[in-house]
Design an enzyme around this catalytic site. Structure first.
Site, PDB file in Angstrom:
ATOM      1  N   ASN A 137       0.822  -1.208   0.000  1.00  0.00           N
ATOM      2  CA  ASN A 137       0.000   0.000   0.000  1.00  0.00           C
ATOM      3  C   ASN A 137       0.860   1.263   0.000  1.00  0.00           C
ATOM      4  O   ASN A 137       0.595   2.223  -0.728  1.00  0.00           O
ATOM      5  CB  ASN A 137      -0.903   0.020   1.235  1.00  0.00           C
ATOM      6  CG  ASN A 137      -2.057  -0.954   1.152  1.00  0.00           C
ATOM      7  OD1 ASN A 137      -2.347  -1.510   0.098  1.00  0.00           O
ATOM      8  ND2 ASN A 137      -2.723  -1.176   2.276  1.00  0.00           N
ATOM      9  N   ARG A 149     -10.795  -4.212 -14.422  1.00  0.00           N
ATOM     10  CA  ARG A 149      -9.679  -5.091 -14.062  1.00  0.00           C
ATOM     11  C   ARG A 149     -10.157  -6.525 -14.200  1.00  0.00           C
ATOM     12  O   ARG A 149     -11.295  -6.844 -13.870  1.00  0.00           O
ATOM     13  CB  ARG A 149      -9.216  -4.870 -12.613  1.00  0.00           C
ATOM     14  CG  ARG A 149      -8.712  -3.479 -12.296  1.00  0.00           C
ATOM     15  CD  ARG A 149      -8.141  -3.426 -10.879  1.00  0.00           C
ATOM     16  NE  ARG A 149      -8.007  -2.072 -10.396  1.00  0.00           N
ATOM     17  CZ  ARG A 149      -6.962  -1.274 -10.644  1.00  0.00           C
ATOM     18  NH1 ARG A 149      -5.976  -1.732 -11.381  1.00  0.00           N
ATOM     19  NH2 ARG A 149      -6.906  -0.053 -10.157  1.00  0.00           N
ATOM     20  N   ARG A 156      -5.276   1.902 -13.269  1.00  0.00           N
ATOM     21  CA  ARG A 156      -3.924   2.082 -12.743  1.00  0.00           C
ATOM     22  C   ARG A 156      -3.262   0.762 -12.359  1.00  0.00           C
ATOM     23  O   ARG A 156      -3.826  -0.051 -11.643  1.00  0.00           O
ATOM     24  CB  ARG A 156      -3.959   3.019 -11.533  1.00  0.00           C
ATOM     25  CG  ARG A 156      -2.591   3.340 -10.956  1.00  0.00           C
ATOM     26  CD  ARG A 156      -2.705   4.363  -9.861  1.00  0.00           C
ATOM     27  NE  ARG A 156      -2.984   5.680 -10.394  1.00  0.00           N
ATOM     28  CZ  ARG A 156      -3.735   6.591  -9.779  1.00  0.00           C
ATOM     29  NH1 ARG A 156      -4.297   6.300  -8.633  1.00  0.00           N
ATOM     30  NH2 ARG A 156      -3.925   7.769 -10.318  1.00  0.00           N
ATOM     31  N   HIS A 179     -15.396   3.153 -15.066  1.00  0.00           N
ATOM     32  CA  HIS A 179     -15.194   2.376 -13.845  1.00  0.00           C
ATOM     33  C   HIS A 179     -16.436   1.580 -13.459  1.00  0.00           C
ATOM     34  O   HIS A 179     -16.396   0.760 -12.550  1.00  0.00           O
ATOM     35  CB  HIS A 179     -14.803   3.340 -12.715  1.00  0.00           C
ATOM     36  CG  HIS A 179     -14.358   2.676 -11.453  1.00  0.00           C
ATOM     37  ND1 HIS A 179     -15.105   2.717 -10.278  1.00  0.00           N
ATOM     38  CD2 HIS A 179     -13.262   1.944 -11.162  1.00  0.00           C
ATOM     39  CE1 HIS A 179     -14.466   2.050  -9.333  1.00  0.00           C
ATOM     40  NE2 HIS A 179     -13.356   1.569  -9.834  1.00  0.00           N
ATOM     41  N   TYR A 205     -12.422  -9.805  -2.049  1.00  0.00           N
ATOM     42  CA  TYR A 205     -13.089  -8.523  -1.861  1.00  0.00           C
ATOM     43  C   TYR A 205     -14.567  -8.756  -1.555  1.00  0.00           C
ATOM     44  O   TYR A 205     -15.191  -9.638  -2.136  1.00  0.00           O
ATOM     45  CB  TYR A 205     -13.013  -7.664  -3.123  1.00  0.00           C
ATOM     46  CG  TYR A 205     -11.655  -7.122  -3.485  1.00  0.00           C
ATOM     47  CD1 TYR A 205     -10.491  -7.634  -2.935  1.00  0.00           C
ATOM     48  CD2 TYR A 205     -11.534  -6.086  -4.401  1.00  0.00           C
ATOM     49  CE1 TYR A 205      -9.249  -7.139  -3.282  1.00  0.00           C
ATOM     50  CE2 TYR A 205     -10.296  -5.578  -4.760  1.00  0.00           C
ATOM     51  CZ  TYR A 205      -9.148  -6.118  -4.203  1.00  0.00           C
ATOM     52  OH  TYR A 205      -7.934  -5.614  -4.553  1.00  0.00           O
ATOM     53  N   ARG A 250     -13.950   2.282   4.438  1.00  0.00           N
ATOM     54  CA  ARG A 250     -12.754   1.445   4.599  1.00  0.00           C
ATOM     55  C   ARG A 250     -11.480   2.272   4.659  1.00  0.00           C
ATOM     56  O   ARG A 250     -10.609   2.036   5.482  1.00  0.00           O
ATOM     57  CB  ARG A 250     -12.646   0.446   3.442  1.00  0.00           C
ATOM     58  CG  ARG A 250     -11.323  -0.331   3.440  1.00  0.00           C
ATOM     59  CD  ARG A 250     -11.311  -1.424   2.412  1.00  0.00           C
ATOM     60  NE  ARG A 250     -11.555  -0.947   1.062  1.00  0.00           N
ATOM     61  CZ  ARG A 250     -10.599  -0.533   0.223  1.00  0.00           C
ATOM     62  NH1 ARG A 250      -9.343  -0.515   0.615  1.00  0.00           N
ATOM     63  NH2 ARG A 250     -10.894  -0.142  -0.991  1.00  0.00           N
ATOM     64  N   HIS A 261     -15.240  -3.669  -0.064  1.00  0.00           N
ATOM     65  CA  HIS A 261     -15.185  -2.964  -1.339  1.00  0.00           C
ATOM     66  C   HIS A 261     -16.554  -2.511  -1.835  1.00  0.00           C
ATOM     67  O   HIS A 261     -16.643  -1.737  -2.784  1.00  0.00           O
ATOM     68  CB  HIS A 261     -14.529  -3.877  -2.389  1.00  0.00           C
ATOM     69  CG  HIS A 261     -14.118  -3.189  -3.647  1.00  0.00           C
ATOM     70  ND1 HIS A 261     -14.758  -3.390  -4.856  1.00  0.00           N
ATOM     71  CD2 HIS A 261     -13.128  -2.305  -3.898  1.00  0.00           C
ATOM     72  CE1 HIS A 261     -14.172  -2.668  -5.789  1.00  0.00           C
ATOM     73  NE2 HIS A 261     -13.186  -1.994  -5.243  1.00  0.00           N
TER      74      HIS A 261
END
Length: 744
Positions: free
Chosen positions: A78, A423, A453, A483, A516, A612, A640
């Site tokens: 992270n 993704r 990203r 997205h 997730y 979160r 998530h």
């Protein structure tokens, strides 16, 4: 430009038109006092506070030991990304004169100084947790991390043989002198800085050896002294005592193989973090795919933003590295060796079930498992019977979303499939299903976000693979990332065409779907099908005037739509009606939404927020946010999902109470989500689904649930034990237990 919709004057005007379409109360007429100027927390420091919460899980002795090791690796990973993107971006804006004072009132340089101070503290704490807590605990379980000097003679001899056969041929020593300029240091690579002396001339030299990233970070040495590569086929199955040696130790002890005839004076490990954010001027890019490939190549050579040095590095080596890398002392971090804690994943992967979380296997959602059909796995029949609200990873992704798309690809009655891909995994069955569908002659549209990203290269490869299979591949609207998480299947049935839809909060990624927590709605509601058809047409073609019935779509509608609902709750509270707001998101920073929440709190609306990560809102501040509770849940799964819920109890013109309104979707409350991305929220209509979403938020903010509480001063306090010292409820363990109950 191929495959993208230009963001022209017509669309820009339409965005403004739709913003104006949303009615909002005139706050100026309500005689409200100005909100205080210090009402926002800094987003960068809030992110560091989130990573501290991850670190606190590594410190928690109630967490299984190898999971604590995993959290140490997650913390390090992270922080790498934080420096590569956030710190790098801030430095770039300062250098170009584009940086502005933050919403929290700090100048860019003040933010950078605060980041440096806090990051230094957290990295030192992280190292201490590993050295003082986790490493001794591992040793009691027969798992030791040792240095070269700790090994016995026979173990050293075996590792020397291993070095000669497996490591030496791969390594490349690079000298630094007038004939050999200082080498390029790739981002996040582990390196040895070496001072050498020529015994003949007495002249000093400097060299660098890069630890090849494809080699294992740690070498496993079993009880018999035999070294091996720790992977899923060898050391990961090791059940007996096992030791791990950092690979740089093995390389360092054999430098004489790399520099024969030279004397090694000293060597130190170091690591560089570079600016790896991607910038593509899309309006000038003739082809977005080629422009992105070029930008990815440029990213490898971004300027350094952090230099990590092993403790004890000499001043001479330090000065040389900082000079050659052109990095200031404030960006140098001295840490105990071994550096690069991301490599601890090798140890976290050990096959020691008693040191991991109890095994969990997702189950098929009961409404998909119970469908009565001629075909036991007929997911279309299940969706026709009723909407299905999925909650991953508790509900299996493979027997729901994946099965939905695979069955669509194989079904002769399916005419078209439309899909967003932000993704996905390297061996994605989702991509395979789309390819199969295209090869079967179906109309297949894949909207691939190649600007996701750190997944850019993967997505470029999948885009080319899909195109070669005959899939219509587009890259969305220039200037906006796509997205939203959407699938649309058009099927010919006996009574005509029927559209089946999936709208989710998470990526179409089978691997992360096991890690997730995400929500997703499977439905054949005609309104949703019509909404998705219009949205896909807008993304792949020219449909700027699309309107939606059950969707809110960014950048046009989500911010204004949420603010309208927040202000509706405030008005209800002032009128004496029931009012409340419940939100679950990953991050919340958008000042306009936060101000609306502050105003709703002033009106007395109870507001519960489960966040979160980043949170710039200040909770529980007298006179500002007294009715707002903010909690954060972290655990074995990464939270998530996004939920936005409102009491919606204002009487209708017919004097009937409407009841709760709940939306789920892909958008967080960030500027990028609301202004620079195509996001979608869907309104949930089934009463049991509404109840399920509300319960998820309620459980996350309950005092009886283990969580972190945001205090009025902006700090986070962990609450994981009651007054008697007993553990509070682990939300994720509770949901796992519920999933395992026998079906009635």
């Amino acid at each position: 430009m191929t495959g993208a919709l230009p963001l022209g004057d017509e669309l820009a005007a339409h965005i403004a038109e739709h913003v104006a379409d949303v009615p909002t109360p005139d706050l100026a007429t309500q005689d409200l006092a100005p909100l205080p100027s210090d009402r926002f927390g800094d987003r960068e420091l809030s992110w560091l506070a989130f990573n501290q919460r991850v670190l606190e899980l590594a410190e928690d002795t109630d967490v299984p030991l190898l999971e604590r090791v995993r959290f140490l690796a997650i913390f390090a990973s992270n922080l790498d990304e934080f420096f590569m993107v956030r710190v790098a971006g801030l430095k770039r804006r300062i250098a170009t004169g584009l940086a502005v004072t933050s919403a929290a009132g700090q100048s860019p340089r003040e933010v950078l100084e605060a980041i440096s101070t806090e990051a230094q503290r957290l990295m030192a704490r992280h190292a201490a947790v590993f050295t003082d807590q986790v490493q001794p605990a591992l040793a009691t379980e027969g798992i030791t991390i040792v240095r070269w000097s700790d090994l016995g003679t026979s173990e050293q001899e075996r590792l020397t043989k291993y070095f000669r056969k497996r490591l030496f041929p791969v390594l490349t020593p690079l000298a630094v002198d007038p004939a050999h300029p200082f080498p390029y240091i790739s981002g996040l690579s582990l390196n040895l800085a070496i001072s050498l002396v020529n015994p003949t001339s007495g002249k000093e030299h400097f060299a660098r050896v890069k630890v090849p990233p494809l080699l294992p970070r740690y070498l496993a040495v079993d009880a018999k002294g035999k070294p091996s590569v720790p992977d899923e086929h060898s050391a990961a199955r090791e059940r007996g005592p096992i030791s791990f040696v950092p690979i740089e130790d093995v390389i360092a002890e054999h430098l004489y193989y790399l520099f024969p005839g030279m004397e090694v004076q000293e060597f130190h490990t170091f690591r560089v973090t570079r600016n790896e954010d991607v910038e593509v001027e899309e309006d000038d890019a003739e082809n977005l795919l080629k422009a992105m490939e070029k930008e990815l190549l440029r990213r490898r050579f971004g300027p350094p933003v952090r230099l990590e040095l092993a403790a004890g590095t000499s001043d001479r080596v330090r000065k040389l590295l900082t000079r050659e890398l052109r990095i200031g002392p404030e960006d140098v971090y001295d840490l105990p060796a071994p550096l690069d804690a991301v490599g601890l994943n090798v140890i976290a992967d050990l096959d020691r079930p008693e040191l991991h979380y109890p095994p969990f296997v997702p189950t098929t959602h009961r409404h998909l498992a119970e469908v009565e059909s001629a075909t036991p796995t007929d997911i279309f029949a299940a969706i026709r019977a009723r909407d299905v609200l999925l909650h991953h990873p508790y509900d299996s992704f493979s027997t729901s979303v994946q099965q939905f798309l695979e069955q669509a690809a194989a079904d002769p009655a399916v005419l078209a499939i439309k899909q967003t891909l932000y993704r996905t995994s390297g061996d994605s069955p989702i991509v395979d299903a789309l390819i199969d569908a295209a090869q079967a002659g179906k109309q297949v549209l894949a909207l691939v976000e190649i600007k996701a990203r750190f997944d850019e290269q993967n997505n470029i490869e999948w885009a080319r693979k899909l195109e070669q299979a005959g899939v219509h591949v587009v890259y969305g609207i220039v200037g906006l990332k796509t997205h939203c998480k959407l699938s649309l299947v058009v099927r010919q049935e006996s009574d005509g065409l029927r559209r089946y839809s999936h709208v989710g909060t998470g990526n179409y990624h089978p691997k992360t779907a096991r890690l997730y927590t995400d929500l997703g709605l499977l439905t054949c509601d005609p309104e949703v099908g019509q909404d998705l058809t219009r949205l896909f047409n807008q993304l792949s073609g020219y449909a700027p005037r699309s309107r939606f019935q059950r969707l809110l779509v960014a950048p046009r509608q989500i911010r204004t739509g949420l603010i309208e609902r927040i202000e509706r709750e405030a008005a209800a509270a002032r009128a004496g009606h029931e009012a409340w707001i419940k939100i679950k998101v990953n991050s919340m920073v958008d000042e306009a939404v936060l101000d609306a929440l502050y105003r709703a709190s002033e009106a007395g609306v109870p507001i519960d927020i489960n966040v979160r990560g980043i949170c710039a809102l200040r909770a529980g501040v007298p006179g500002l946010s007294e009715t707002i509770r903010v909690r954060s849940v972290l655990g074995r799964f990464l939270e998530h999902s996004r939920i936005f819920a409102f009491a919606n109890a204002v009487p209708s013109p017919e004097d009937e109470l409407v009841g709760p309104e709940v939306l789920i979707g892909s958008a967080d409350l960030m500027h990028r989500n609301l202004d620079r991305r195509v996001e979608a929220l869907i309104r949930i209509t089934a009463p049991d689904h509404i109840e399920q979403c509300l319960e998820l938020v309620d459980l996350g903010v309950a005092d009886s649930t283990s969580s972190w509480w945001l205090e009025p001063d902006g700090t986070w306090t962990r609450h994981h034990r009651d007054e008697q010292g007993q553990p509070l409820v682990d939300l994720q363990a509770l949901l796992i237990a519920r999933q395992r109950r026998p079906r009635r």
